[in-house]
Design a protein around this motif. Structure first.
Motif, short mmCIF file in Angstrom:
data_model
loop_
_atom_site.label_atom_id
_atom_site.label_comp_id
_atom_site.label_asym_id
_atom_site.label_seq_id
_atom_site.Cartn_x
_atom_site.Cartn_y
_atom_site.Cartn_z
N SER A 86 0.84 -1.20 0.00
CA SER A 86 0.00 0.00 0.00
C SER A 86 0.87 1.25 0.00
N GLY A 137 3.03 0.72 3.76
CA GLY A 137 2.40 0.36 5.02
C GLY A 137 3.16 0.87 6.23
N ASN A 195 0.66 6.16 7.49
CA ASN A 195 -0.55 6.60 6.80
C ASN A 195 -0.56 8.10 6.56
N GLN A 252 6.38 -2.44 -3.72
CA GLN A 252 5.16 -3.17 -4.08
C GLN A 252 5.43 -4.64 -4.38
#
Length: 611
Positions: A440, A444, A447, A461
């Motif tokens: 993500s 990750g 955030n 990724q």
């Protein structure tokens, strides 16, 4: 047998475990800024580490070692400490640390802290009071008067006390207007060196250790230990002596490599300080019931590093073994790797504990230095060789260095080059980029809607923990499988044998009479090979695969005989043998402590029925 006697046996086994845990510990180095951000500010923190402790416990980690978390203005990523007894605000609070410590204990893991004794930050209260000669801080640091000199025009000026150069380039001396003297800084200007010729400083630093030991930490990794002392000016007519030129090709006067550091590194007084710290740690063995580990960092000749282990009358530390970092690379042969392993085991004093380090926050990541095809091989070697194994965060998934532009560069070692083109040659930022938890945004790690403190690597990724957990074969699964075998008697106590069968085939055995043996096989070549190990007479014939690397055709749980072992290209395999010295069972038979407890309770229940 009565329950009190049985419980005493269990307690004795537990106590022995607490005293011996360090001898075969799997230690995971966490770089806090880059491990896990819990509050969305783009920087990793203590609560983020606490959140991920179950992952580390499940992986098989015995202890975490955290790079500095103390209060600091971060001129050098926390290695410029202004208060050794406080937590840096961006990492959290002392309450957050206490919670991390408690959660770790609950998971059966220990916490090791970074100890930075050579210098403080120049914003510390100690330094501020030393600049005004306020007792007892007057001589806490290395201060010296400048020297009179004349330039080419005959103009008189004052120059630094000696020609010493900082690790981060330029003079190691900085003039302080308030004090009217120069202070020594072997690293950045904001890191003044402490004066270990002061008994007050020595006691102060012992009390820093005691502060954290009182909280229950399990030991320390000691930073830059071989820089503690400099030449004593009393032996040089009251002056600090110039260091000789090194003759290093291409080096200029501002480069650290320009000089031979005979007066600022590896002075023998350092060892006595380490032995004194060991005495402090030993004070806590009885009161807290566990051994406190001390690991020291020194990039030095092997004979000098070995001295940190101690003497016949004084116990010392575990000197970090950097041979995997400095003596081998992606082109090294099996012969060369064997030689590196054997050299440490040969020089290490009898009765001491070895250690194996594949990487850290100061070196390019293992996957870059050794090559992606050797990630499993190097991880396996570190984990199956005798002693302590150190894993730098991300090595278990084969993380590579990230790209950090000149504009994003944080490392003073790179910034001080003032070279936007070649800065990367000195930068440690690429191996400090955030951990890849998943595919993500921000891998990750955070955030945050803004930028993370360093950008994540571009391959996050595809190279991330979640993806490797979801794949049947991955670096992570191989690492975890090997880590699980560290609890077997053979890898805890077995004799070591290393053999280079050819330029590309390396075999490592750990054998213990009456127990299942362990056999690690590495093929460095780009083609598959079949090997015959019948020459290993003591090794039982039957073998079972217990860990299979990502490039291996043999699967976990496959069985075969030692006379014919097919090894794929760039493959690392770990086998378990039958019982050494008798029997053909494929597994080891031994009691873990939890199983022993169950047996104790069951035995008491049975004997109670007949009493």
């Amino acid at each position: 047998m009565r329950l009190p006697i049985l419980l005493l046996a269990v307690a004795t086994a537990a106590a022995a475990s607490d005293l011996d845990w360090w001898k075969t510990a799997l230690v995971y180095q966490i770089y806090p800024r880059s491990f896990k951000d819990s509050n969305g500010d783009g920087t990793g923190d203590l609560n983020g580490i606490t959140e991920k402790l179950p992952y580390l416990q499940e992986t098989g980690i015995d202890a975490i070692w955290m790079s500095p978390i103390y209060r600091s203005p971060n001129y050098d990523s926390g290695y410029d400490i202004t208060d050794y007894r406080s937590i840096q605000e961006e990492y959290g609070t002392m309450e957050d640390f206490d919670r991390l410590l408690n959660v770790s204990r609950g998971l059966g893991m220990r916490v090791v802290l970074d100890f930075v004794p050579n210098h403080t930050g120049n914003e510390s209260e100690w330094f501020s009071k030393s600049t005004t000669r306020t007792s007892p801080y007057t001589d806490y640091y290395v201060w010296a008067d400048g020297l009179n000199a004349t330039d080419e025009n005959g103009t008189l000026y004052e120059k630094p006390p000696s020609n010493w150069v900082s690790t981060f380039r330029g003079s190691a001396w900085q003039y302080h207007q308030v004090r009217g003297q120069y202070y020594l800084h072997q690293f950045v200007i904001g890191q003044p060196d402490l004066n270990y010729r002061s008994d007050v400083v020595q006691e102060e630093m012992k009390n820093v250790l005691r502060f954290w030991l009182d909280k229950g930490v399990s030991g320390f990794r000691v930073d830059a230990i071989n820089r503690l002392y400099e030449a004593d000016p009393r032996n040089f007519s009251g002056l600090y002596p110039d260091e000789p030129l090194s003759g290093a090709e291409g080096a200029v006067p501002d480069d650290y490599e320009y000089l031979q550091h005979i007066y600022t590194e590896n002075l023998f007084e350092t060892y006595d300080v380490v032995y004194d710290w060991r005495d402090v740690l030993d004070e806590y063995i009885t009161s807290q019931g566990e051994y406190k580990i001390m690991m020291t960092e020194a990039y030095a000749d092997l004979q000098l590093m070995i001295r940190y282990y101690g003497t016949k009358t004084r116990n010392g530390s575990i000197p970090f073994n950097f041979s995997f970092l400095g003596d081998i690379n992606k082109d090294s042969t099996a012969w060369e790797i064997k030689t590196v392993i054997d050299k440490w085991m040969t020089y290490m004093p009898s009765g001491n504990v070895a250690n194996w380090v594949n990487g850290n926050h100061d070196q390019s990541r293992m996957a870059n230095r050794q090559g992606v095809d050797r990630v499993d091989a190097m991880n396996m070697l570190a984990l199956i060789l005798p002693g302590v194994a150190i894993t730098y965060q991300g090595e278990e998934i084969g993380m590579t260095d990230g790209y950090v532009s000149w504009n994003d560069t944080q490392d003073p070692q790179a910034c001080n080059t003032n070279d936007p083109v070649n800065y990367y040659k000195k930068s440690r930022d690429p191996n400090r980029t955030p951990y890849h938890w998943d595919g993500s945004a921000n891998a990750g790690f955070s955030n945050t809607t803004g930028a993370t403190w360093l950008p994540v690597a571009s391959n996050y990724q595809t190279v991330n923990l979640a993806a490797q957990m979801a794949t049947q074969k991955s670096h992570y699964h191989f690492y975890k499988d090997v880590a699980a075998q560290r609890k077997t008697p053979a890898l805890q106590e077995g004799d070591l044998d290393t053999r280079a069968l050819s330029e590309s085939l390396l075999v490592v055995t750990r054998l213990l009479p009456g127990e299942a043996g362990m056999l690690g096989v590495v093929n460095l070549a780009a083609e598959a090979q079949t090997i015959d190990l019948t020459s290993l007479k003591i090794l039982p014939s039957d073998l079972e695969v217990v860990a299979s690397g990502v490039n291996c055709a043999l699967e976990k749980n496959a069985t075969l005989t030692k006379s014919s072992i097919p090894v794929s290209a760039h493959c690392a395999l770990l086998f378990r043998s039958g019982i050494v010295g008798g029997g053909n069972a494929a597994g080891a038979h031994y009691l873990s402590l939890p199983l022993l407890v169950l047996l104790v309770v069951a035995t008491y229940s049975i004997t109670a029925c007949f009493s």
